[in-house]
Design a protein around this motif. Sequence first.
Motif, PDB file in Angstrom:
ATOM      1  N   ILE A 279       0.828  -1.192   0.000  1.00 27.21           N
ATOM      2  CA  ILE A 279       0.000   0.000   0.000  1.00 27.21           C
ATOM      3  C   ILE A 279       0.870   1.254   0.000  1.00 27.21           C
ATOM      4  O   ILE A 279       1.930   1.283   0.624  1.00 27.21           O
ATOM      5  N   ARG A 280       0.441   2.247  -0.735  1.00 27.23           N
ATOM      6  CA  ARG A 280       1.139   3.534  -0.727  1.00 27.23           C
ATOM      7  C   ARG A 280       0.904   4.241   0.607  1.00 27.23           C
ATOM      8  O   ARG A 280      -0.098   4.019   1.280  1.00 27.23           O
ATOM      9  N   PHE A 281       1.832   5.147   0.936  1.00 34.34           N
ATOM     10  CA  PHE A 281       1.730   5.836   2.226  1.00 34.34           C
ATOM     11  C   PHE A 281       0.420   6.611   2.360  1.00 34.34           C
ATOM     12  O   PHE A 281      -0.278   6.497   3.381  1.00 34.34           O
ATOM     13  N   PHE A 282       0.046   7.390   1.349  1.00 34.33           N
ATOM     14  CA  PHE A 282      -1.163   8.198   1.495  1.00 34.33           C
ATOM     15  C   PHE A 282      -2.431   7.356   1.388  1.00 34.33           C
ATOM     16  O   PHE A 282      -3.489   7.772   1.868  1.00 34.33           O
ATOM     17  N   GLU A 283      -2.334   6.168   0.797  1.00 31.87           N
ATOM     18  CA  GLU A 283      -3.455   5.237   0.867  1.00 31.87           C
ATOM     19  C   GLU A 283      -3.642   4.757   2.308  1.00 31.87           C
ATOM     20  O   GLU A 283      -4.778   4.574   2.778  1.00 31.87           O
ATOM     21  N   ALA A 284      -2.535   4.542   3.011  1.00 33.39           N
ATOM     22  CA  ALA A 284      -2.623   4.181   4.426  1.00 33.39           C
ATOM     23  C   ALA A 284      -3.240   5.321   5.236  1.00 33.39           C
ATOM     24  O   ALA A 284      -4.051   5.079   6.150  1.00 33.39           O
ATOM     25  N   CYS A 285      -2.873   6.548   4.886  1.00 33.81           N
ATOM     26  CA  CYS A 285      -3.459   7.701   5.572  1.00 33.81           C
ATOM     27  C   CYS A 285      -4.962   7.786   5.316  1.00 33.81           C
ATOM     28  O   CYS A 285      -5.738   8.131   6.218  1.00 33.81           O
ATOM     29  N   ALA A 286      -5.380   7.467   4.093  1.00 37.47           N
ATOM     30  CA  ALA A 286      -6.811   7.485   3.770  1.00 37.47           C
ATOM     31  C   ALA A 286      -7.572   6.449   4.587  1.00 37.47           C
ATOM     32  O   ALA A 286      -8.782   6.613   4.835  1.00 37.47           O
ATOM     33  N   LYS A 287      -6.877   5.383   5.022  1.00 47.04           N
ATOM     34  CA  LYS A 287      -7.516   4.368   5.860  1.00 47.04           C
ATOM     35  C   LYS A 287      -7.534   4.755   7.338  1.00 47.04           C
ATOM     36  O   LYS A 287      -8.071   4.017   8.168  1.00 47.04           O
ATOM     37  N   GLY A 288      -6.914   5.889   7.663  1.00 52.68           N
ATOM     38  CA  GLY A 288      -6.953   6.370   9.036  1.00 52.68           C
ATOM     39  C   GLY A 288      -5.774   5.981   9.893  1.00 52.68           C
ATOM     40  O   GLY A 288      -5.888   5.967  11.119  1.00 52.68           O
ATOM     41  N   VAL A 289      -4.614   5.706   9.279  1.00 48.19           N
ATOM     42  CA  VAL A 289      -3.450   5.327  10.077  1.00 48.19           C
ATOM     43  C   VAL A 289      -2.987   6.467  10.972  1.00 48.19           C
ATOM     44  O   VAL A 289      -2.440   6.230  12.053  1.00 48.19           O
ATOM     45  N   MET A 290      -3.216   7.713  10.563  1.00 50.40           N
ATOM     46  CA  MET A 290      -2.918   8.856  11.409  1.00 50.40           C
ATOM     47  C   MET A 290      -4.186   9.274  12.156  1.00 50.40           C
ATOM     48  O   MET A 290      -5.255   9.396  11.542  1.00 50.40           O
ATOM     49  N   CYS A 291      -4.065   9.477  13.452  1.00 45.93           N
ATOM     50  CA  CYS A 291      -5.224   9.772  14.290  1.00 45.93           C
ATOM     51  C   CYS A 291      -4.946  11.012  15.126  1.00 45.93           C
ATOM     52  O   CYS A 291      -3.815  11.506  15.158  1.00 45.93           O
ATOM     53  N   PRO A 292      -5.953  11.551  15.808  1.00 42.35           N
ATOM     54  CA  PRO A 292      -5.690  12.697  16.687  1.00 42.35           C
ATOM     55  C   PRO A 292      -4.609  12.381  17.715  1.00 42.35           C
ATOM     56  O   PRO A 292      -4.505  11.248  18.214  1.00 42.35           O
ATOM     57  N   ILE A 293      -3.824  13.378  18.037  1.00 38.00           N
ATOM     58  CA  ILE A 293      -2.724  13.194  18.979  1.00 38.00           C
ATOM     59  C   ILE A 293      -3.290  12.839  20.357  1.00 38.00           C
ATOM     60  O   ILE A 293      -4.238  13.455  20.845  1.00 38.00           O
ATOM     61  N   GLY A 294      -2.693  11.818  20.966  1.00 42.71           N
ATOM     62  CA  GLY A 294      -3.160  11.337  22.253  1.00 42.71           C
ATOM     63  C   GLY A 294      -4.023  10.097  22.153  1.00 42.71           C
ATOM     64  O   GLY A 294      -4.267   9.427  23.168  1.00 42.71           O
ATOM     65  N   ARG A 295      -4.481   9.771  20.955  1.00 41.68           N
ATOM     66  CA  ARG A 295      -5.311   8.578  20.768  1.00 41.68           C
ATOM     67  C   ARG A 295      -4.528   7.422  20.136  1.00 41.68           C
ATOM     68  O   ARG A 295      -5.094   6.371  19.863  1.00 41.68           O
ATOM     69  N   GLY A 296      -3.255   7.641  19.871  1.00 43.05           N
ATOM     70  CA  GLY A 296      -2.464   6.641  19.175  1.00 43.05           C
ATOM     71  C   GLY A 296      -1.376   6.041  20.036  1.00 43.05           C
ATOM     72  O   GLY A 296      -1.428   6.070  21.269  1.00 43.05           O
ATOM     73  N   SER A 297      -0.355   5.539  19.374  1.00 37.31           N
ATOM     74  CA  SER A 297       0.673   4.732  20.038  1.00 37.31           C
ATOM     75  C   SER A 297       1.909   5.519  20.444  1.00 37.31           C
ATOM     76  O   SER A 297       2.795   4.966  21.117  1.00 37.31           O
ATOM     77  N   ILE A 298       2.005   6.791  20.085  1.00 36.84           N
ATOM     78  CA  ILE A 298       3.221   7.560  20.365  1.00 36.84           C
ATOM     79  C   ILE A 298       3.170   8.098  21.794  1.00 36.84           C
ATOM     80  O   ILE A 298       2.137   8.599  22.252  1.00 36.84           O
ATOM     81  N   ASP A 299       4.304   8.017  22.483  1.00 29.64           N
ATOM     82  CA  ASP A 299       4.391   8.375  23.899  1.00 29.64           C
ATOM     83  C   ASP A 299       4.642   9.881  24.038  1.00 29.64           C
ATOM     84  O   ASP A 299       5.785  10.324  24.161  1.00 29.64           O
ATOM     85  N   TYR A 300       3.564  10.665  24.047  1.00 26.55           N
ATOM     86  CA  TYR A 300       3.723  12.112  24.124  1.00 26.55           C
ATOM     87  C   TYR A 300       4.160  12.618  25.496  1.00 26.55           C
ATOM     88  O   TYR A 300       4.899  13.615  25.574  1.00 26.55           O
ATOM     89  N   PRO A 301       3.784  12.001  26.608  1.00 26.08           N
ATOM     90  CA  PRO A 301       4.382  12.436  27.880  1.00 26.08           C
ATOM     91  C   PRO A 301       5.913  12.331  27.869  1.00 26.08           C
ATOM     92  O   PRO A 301       6.609  13.209  28.393  1.00 26.08           O
ATOM     93  N   ALA A 302       6.438  11.273  27.266  1.00 26.92           N
ATOM     94  CA  ALA A 302       7.903  11.133  27.188  1.00 26.92           C
ATOM     95  C   ALA A 302       8.502  12.193  26.276  1.00 26.92           C
ATOM     96  O   ALA A 302       9.587  12.726  26.546  1.00 26.92           O
ATOM     97  N   ILE A 303       7.793  12.521  25.188  1.00 21.11           N
ATOM     98  CA  ILE A 303       8.282  13.574  24.289  1.00 21.11           C
ATOM     99  C   ILE A 303       8.269  14.922  25.002  1.00 21.11           C
ATOM    100  O   ILE A 303       9.219  15.708  24.891  1.00 21.11           O
ATOM    101  N   ARG A 304       7.192  15.188  25.738  1.00 12.72           N
ATOM    102  CA  ARG A 304       7.145  16.443  26.489  1.00 12.72           C
ATOM    103  C   ARG A 304       8.302  16.528  27.476  1.00 12.72           C
ATOM    104  O   ARG A 304       8.965  17.566  27.607  1.00 12.72           O
ATOM    105  N   SER A 305       8.577  15.448  28.204  1.00 17.72           N
ATOM    106  CA  SER A 305       9.679  15.444  29.166  1.00 17.72           C
ATOM    107  C   SER A 305      11.007  15.727  28.479  1.00 17.72           C
ATOM    108  O   SER A 305      11.838  16.496  28.986  1.00 17.72           O
TER     109      SER A 305
END
Length: 309
Positions: A242-268
């Motif tokens: 699958i192409r990258f933007f096809e993955a985006c069309a399927k919703g691979v990117m979501c609102p910040i805080g609802r996904g798998s990235i550790d934003y508290p660690a990034i803030r620290s």
Amino acid sequence: MTNPITITTAPCCWGVDDVKNPHLPHWERVLDEAKAAGFGGLELGPYGYLPLDLRRVSQALDERGLKIVAGTIFDDLVSPGNRDNLLRQTEEICALITRLPKPETHAGQRFSAPYLTVMDWGHDERDYTAGHSDRAPRLDKTAWRGMVENIRAIATLARDKYGVRATLHPHAGGYIEFADELQQIVEDIPADLAGLCLDTGHMAYSGMDPVATLRRYWNRVDYIHFKDIDAAVFQEVMAERIRFFEACAKGVMCPIGRGSIDYPAIRSLLTELGYGGYITIEQERDPRNTGSILDDLAASRAFLAKSGF
């Protein structure tokens, strides 16, 4: 945060990535909704989306109280025959963004905005292997040198003629995506010529840990993009060709805080290292999927505010 941060956005949140896509929203609608969502600034978006008409764009931004924090080169950086096109885009983008109202410079900011964010794009063989370091073909030494020379030409023109800092952005589906390519481009492009715009979503999509990568390349990071990744959708699209933007069309990117990235660690980390300046929220999507944009942006902003950004 120890230094001030301004949260901005970008047209890709409205699905604006390919200016030839017939479903793109009008650029003034994007400005209207960026203002409505509470942002004070945004990126210019891909070349050709916002008009290069200084008076028209200045008036539209002023009416909405917005500033442009970065222009974008999102094109084939590899082909030697694309050099003239890349330099023409650099000239036109920098001539516009440097004559628009200047964004505020914050404590902790190494280089003043607006930036010129530079991304490689336009290669099917890499687009279909986005996120798969083990499958993705790499450039040979000659092709890599050609890409480096194109980047040097862009960054030199932006710096020497317009005083604009070029920031290199590793992007899923391009030839600067994975950890080995990021390391090599940092070695080949000197710090006085260009910095980095590291994107949490693209790092995670490409198998890099955002916190560890930000720390490793901290002395080159001038500007940051925030995204988040839906883990279930990511697992699904990684099992497809699958192409990258096809993955985006399927919703691979979501609102910040609802996904798998550790934003508290990034803030620290950003607090520890004293980052100040601009962070741009992005959430790529199909432009026909516009119904949730303002809700998604509000959710991302609320999460970041609650997290101390």
